[in-house]
Scaffold this active site. Structure first.
Site, short mmCIF file in Angstrom:
data_model
loop_
_atom_site.label_atom_id
_atom_site.label_comp_id
_atom_site.label_asym_id
_atom_site.label_seq_id
_atom_site.Cartn_x
_atom_site.Cartn_y
_atom_site.Cartn_z
N ALA A 9 0.83 -1.21 0.00
CA ALA A 9 0.00 0.00 0.00
C ALA A 9 0.86 1.25 0.00
O ALA A 9 0.46 2.29 0.51
CB ALA A 9 -0.94 0.00 1.20
N ARG A 11 3.23 4.05 -2.36
CA ARG A 11 2.74 5.00 -3.36
C ARG A 11 2.37 4.34 -4.68
O ARG A 11 1.39 4.71 -5.31
CB ARG A 11 3.77 6.10 -3.56
N ASP A 33 -1.22 -4.98 3.01
CA ASP A 33 0.06 -4.47 3.51
C ASP A 33 0.20 -4.89 4.97
O ASP A 33 -0.80 -4.98 5.70
CB ASP A 33 0.10 -2.94 3.40
N ARG A 82 14.38 1.48 -3.81
CA ARG A 82 15.77 1.94 -3.86
C ARG A 82 15.85 3.40 -3.45
O ARG A 82 14.88 4.16 -3.56
CB ARG A 82 16.37 1.73 -5.25
N ASN A 95 14.24 -8.00 -1.28
CA ASN A 95 12.96 -8.13 -1.99
C ASN A 95 12.67 -9.55 -2.43
O ASN A 95 11.51 -9.94 -2.56
CB ASN A 95 12.92 -7.16 -3.18
N VAL A 118 5.84 -6.01 -9.99
CA VAL A 118 6.25 -4.62 -10.18
C VAL A 118 7.52 -4.32 -9.37
O VAL A 118 8.34 -3.50 -9.74
CB VAL A 118 5.12 -3.64 -9.77
N ASN A 120 11.10 -4.18 -7.82
CA ASN A 120 12.43 -4.28 -8.44
C ASN A 120 13.39 -5.16 -7.64
O ASN A 120 13.25 -5.25 -6.42
CB ASN A 120 13.02 -2.88 -8.60
N HIS A 175 14.95 -4.15 -17.22
CA HIS A 175 14.44 -2.88 -16.69
C HIS A 175 15.53 -2.25 -15.83
O HIS A 175 15.46 -2.22 -14.60
CB HIS A 175 13.18 -3.14 -15.88
#
Length: 303
Positions: A9, A11, A33, A82, A95, A118, A120, A175
């Site tokens: 939850a 941004r 979350d 990051r 992660n 999504v 990274n 990416h």
């Protein structure tokens, strides 16, 4: 779709939930979350805008994993972001552990869902999540190229002054710093971008596209990008929910395409109700293929 659940939850997660509700792409959006109040507060804030934005989608939030049960699509934005000066790979270890916990919950509570990554480094974590699920590759994919292509389009618009509505772009590879903006497969109202942009302009666009996220992060200092990532998430979800069979550059497991196996990378795919319906293999020239293989090598280094 009936139900879409978002892990995280923060941004990006909150922005994605708001945009999904605004577009009415599903009946129910759930924000999960570990910070229960943060998720519940974000959901309540979104719902209080419903009468002005004119949507009936129900948005809920909390820390009860039951929120995601029987989801049609699960989107993972959770993880450590990051900070300025960090690469996407710098947050890999922490992660990966986050993704393990989430994937195990998805396997238990939403075993028939599609899974969108999504968090990274998205290329590596998409591979990791796919291996952990044991699912067919069409069901597990990541956001990368859709966001990078949007950034490339913006920078082309800055160079040329042309409307963003006329600009279509293609970015493949990882990416990260080795992503490959493809001008030969990009256009401005059907005119090949290589015709419109000279070599110096193409170099500037390439560098700014590769550093687009870092540029936002360095300017904001306390937050990475979230509006453009949220828009990219919703673009992908729209293609899935409406079975558009839209061609979009997404992180996909490769199974022989581009002569690559046992890895993930951003490539153009056909995105529809079953997730990745087909991987499109572009006829890359020697220079483009060298750049793509270099980007693949950077992904493999972290697998």
């Amino acid at each position: 779709m009936q139900k879409i659940s978002i892990y995280g939850a923060g941004r990006v997660g909150e922005t994605s939930a708001l945009m999904l509700a605004q577009k009415g792409l599903c009946q129910e959006v759930n924000l999960y979350d570990l910070r229960a109040n943060a998720a519940a507060g974000a959901a309540l804030d979104i719902m209080q805008s419903a009468s002005y934005f004119g949507f009936d989608t129900r948005v809920s939030g909390g820390s009860d994993a039951e929120l995601i049960r029987d989801s049609d699509l699960v989107i993972i934005t959770a993880g450590s972001p990051r900070k300025p000066g960090m690469s996407r790979s710098d947050v890999l270890d922490v992660n990966r552990a986050v993704i393990d916990t989430i994937v195990d919950q998805v396997l238990e509570l939403a075993p028939d869902a599609l899974l969108m990554l999504v968090t990274n480094p998205v290329d590596v974590l998409t591979w990791h999540a796919w291996k952990r699920t044991g699912w067919t590759r069409n069901r597990v994919f990541g956001l990368g190229g859709v966001l990078d292509a949007a950034r490339m389009a913006y920078y082309i618009g800055q160079e040329t002054g042309h409307s963003s509505r006329d600009i279509q772009t293609m970015v493949i590879g990882g990416h990260g710093d080795s992503m490959l903006p493809l001008f030969r497969f990009s256009s401005i109202h059907g005119i090949n971008a290589e015709i419109v942009l000279d070599s110096e302009a193409r170099t500037r666009v390439t560098e700014r596209t590769r550093n687009g996220g870092a540029e936002v992060l360095n300017l904001r200092e306390d937050s990475s990008a979230y509006t453009a990532p949220g828009a990219a998430v919703v673009t992908m979800v729209d293609a899935i929910c409406n079975d558009r069979r839209q061609i979009l550059p997404c992180v996909s497991v490769l199974d022989g395409e581009y002569s690559e196996q046992d890895t993930t990378a951003g490539v153009p795919v056909i995105l529809g109700r079953n997730g990745i319906e087909e991987v499109i293999e572009l006829p890359l020239n020697e220079t483009e293929l060298d750049g793509f293989q270099a980007s693949i090598a950077s992904i493999r280094a972290d697998l």
